[in-house]
Design a protein around this motif. Structure first.
Motif, mmCIF file in Angstrom:
data_model
loop_
_atom_site.group_PDB
_atom_site.id
_atom_site.type_symbol
_atom_site.label_atom_id
_atom_site.label_comp_id
_atom_site.label_asym_id
_atom_site.label_seq_id
_atom_site.Cartn_x
_atom_site.Cartn_y
_atom_site.Cartn_z
ATOM 1 N N UNK A 257 -0.287 5.094 -52.493
ATOM 2 C CA UNK A 257 -0.308 5.896 -53.715
ATOM 3 C C UNK A 257 0.982 5.815 -54.512
ATOM 4 N N UNK A 258 2.015 5.173 -53.971
ATOM 5 C CA UNK A 258 3.250 4.976 -54.734
ATOM 6 C C UNK A 258 3.322 3.638 -55.426
ATOM 7 N N UNK A 259 2.235 2.852 -55.330
ATOM 8 C CA UNK A 259 2.172 1.573 -56.016
ATOM 9 C C UNK A 259 2.317 0.360 -55.132
ATOM 10 N N UNK A 260 2.664 0.537 -53.876
ATOM 11 C CA UNK A 260 2.812 -0.600 -52.969
ATOM 12 C C UNK A 260 1.451 -1.120 -52.536
ATOM 13 N N UNK A 261 1.422 -2.411 -52.178
ATOM 14 C CA UNK A 261 0.245 -3.013 -51.552
ATOM 15 C C UNK A 261 0.634 -3.382 -50.119
ATOM 16 N N UNK A 262 -0.373 -3.440 -49.230
ATOM 17 C CA UNK A 262 -0.043 -3.565 -47.808
ATOM 18 C C UNK A 262 -1.076 -4.380 -47.063
#
Length: 396
Positions: A257-262
């Motif tokens: 939800x902070x913009x990172x992808x994982x």
């Protein structure tokens, strides 16, 4: 509460032994406001739990967990049993006014986890504390990783990469133990080890997983049992087999939800890998990487330095001003797996004494459960699945 924090533990196998070591050690390593007293351990077999009590250092033993939970001589219930019993024991303990430490994952279903989180929130209004035991949070290098992220040292996080690799069921002749049965374990590699990297990455980044695209696989679908049991099929040579009802491996993409992808990978079929947990974060200003097989180290890339000075730096996390380490050995002297559990109960004791909510709370653990549920839904449906939002449990 007396000066003693009287602990009753349910279960005494792998996790029970790890927790016992923590309760035995914590007051010898740390100066704490309460003294952990190992009062009672509970197990199903009278003979076996008696031997465990002697070996692990418990004063008394019982085969009746309900009596343990209801006893006026117990302040905290430590749950180290398979997942299918977590909810029943935790709910009874909270209703009896006992603090609770519960092994992960919190439950076998979202419904159970919701009920447990609501009960813990209600109990908290009466000063009763509950914590879920995600011990890797308490590895000093992981705690340092979180501190560096929180202080902005790697900037906005772009990528999260997480793996947890084991190989203990590669052999097709390995028996159908409880961890391979969904009705007891809830899920396979996903809940057993995948839950750890879900919690750990959310902890160090401060971001929550919001959506996933997943696949799961079961490579060996039936396994032998050492004795007869109902519902098993016999092979040509007379060996009894039962169905494996959990995943052997789980892989998924995620958005945070902070913009990172994982990316996440959890498997118990990585031949040659025994307990290989690794997490890497790539940010706008730098990167961090942690590998549990080198648990006293953290890799840090500072992208703000001059190009002639850039490169990954190995931080040996053994200094007394690193998290938790003032209690242990001189710089350069490593600690081990068992210390993460000692740090866990240290934090819980301090939170109980201070009257503050511990972390991860049951609500935090419910959020991990919702991620696991979304992974299973995505794998079954072949598409992206949203992670349900955690609603704060009612406290009135």
């Amino acid at each position: 509460m007396s000066q003693d924090l009287r602990v009753g533990m349910v279960g005494y196998a792998f996790m029970g032994a790890a927790h016992s070591q923590a309760w035995r050690t914590v007051n010898h390593a740390f100066d704490l406001p309460l003294r952990a007293r190992m009062s009672v351990v509970c197990g199903r077999s009278t003979d076996q739990v008696a031997r465990a009590a002697t070996r692990l250092g418990w004063e008394n033993h019982t085969t009746d967990w309900r009596a343990l939970v209801e006893s006026d001589e117990i302040d905290l219930v430590d749950i180290c049993t398979p997942g299918d019993t977590h909810a029943e024991i935790a709910l009874a303990a909270l209703a009896a006014g006992k603090h609770v430490l519960c092994e992960k994952p919190l439950a076998n279903s979202v419904a159970e986890a919701r009920e447990m989180a609501a009960a813990a929130a209600q109990a908290q209004t009466h000063g009763v504390r509950a914590m879920c035991a995600y011990n890797y949070r308490r590895v000093p290098a992981v705690a340092l990783m979180r501190d560096l992220v929180a202080s902005g040292r790697i900037g906005a996080i772009r990528h999260v990469r997480a793996q947890y690799l084991q190989d203990w069921i590669v052999d097709p002749e390995f028996p159908l133990v409880w961890r391979l049965r969904k009705e007891i374990a809830g899920s396979g590699a996903l809940g057993d080890i995948g839950a750890h990297i879900v919690d750990l990455t959310q902890f160090v980044t401060g971001q929550s997983i919001s959506a996933v695209s997943a696949l799961t696989e079961t490579f060996i679908r039936s396994r032998p049992l050492p004795s007869e049991s109902s519902g098993l099929a016999a092979s040509a040579n007379g060996t009894l087999f039962g169905d494996v009802t959990v995943d052997d491996a789980a892989l998924f993409l995620a958005r945070l939800d902070g913009g990172a992808v994982a990316t996440y990978e959890a498997t118990r079929f990585a031949t040659g890998r025994k307990n290989a947990l690794r997490v890497e974060l790539n940010g706008a200003l730098g990167s961090l990487a942690f590998d549990f097989e080198r648990m006293n180290e953290l890799e840090f890339y500072d992208g703000t330095r001059e190009s002639t000075e850039q490169g990954f730096t190995r931080i040996l996390v053994t200094e007394p001003d690193h998290p938790y380490l003032a209690a242990w050995w001189p710089p350069g002297h490593s600690i081990g797996y068992e210390h993460s559990f000692t740090h866990e109960v240290r934090d819980l004791i301090e939170d109980i004494a201070a009257g503050r909510p511990p972390a991860p709370s049951f609500t935090d653990a419910l959020q991990v459960q919702l991620v696991l549920d979304a992974v299973e839904r995505s794998a079954a449906g072949g598409s992206w699945a949203e992670v349900e939002t955690v609603l704060e449990p009612a406290q009135g």
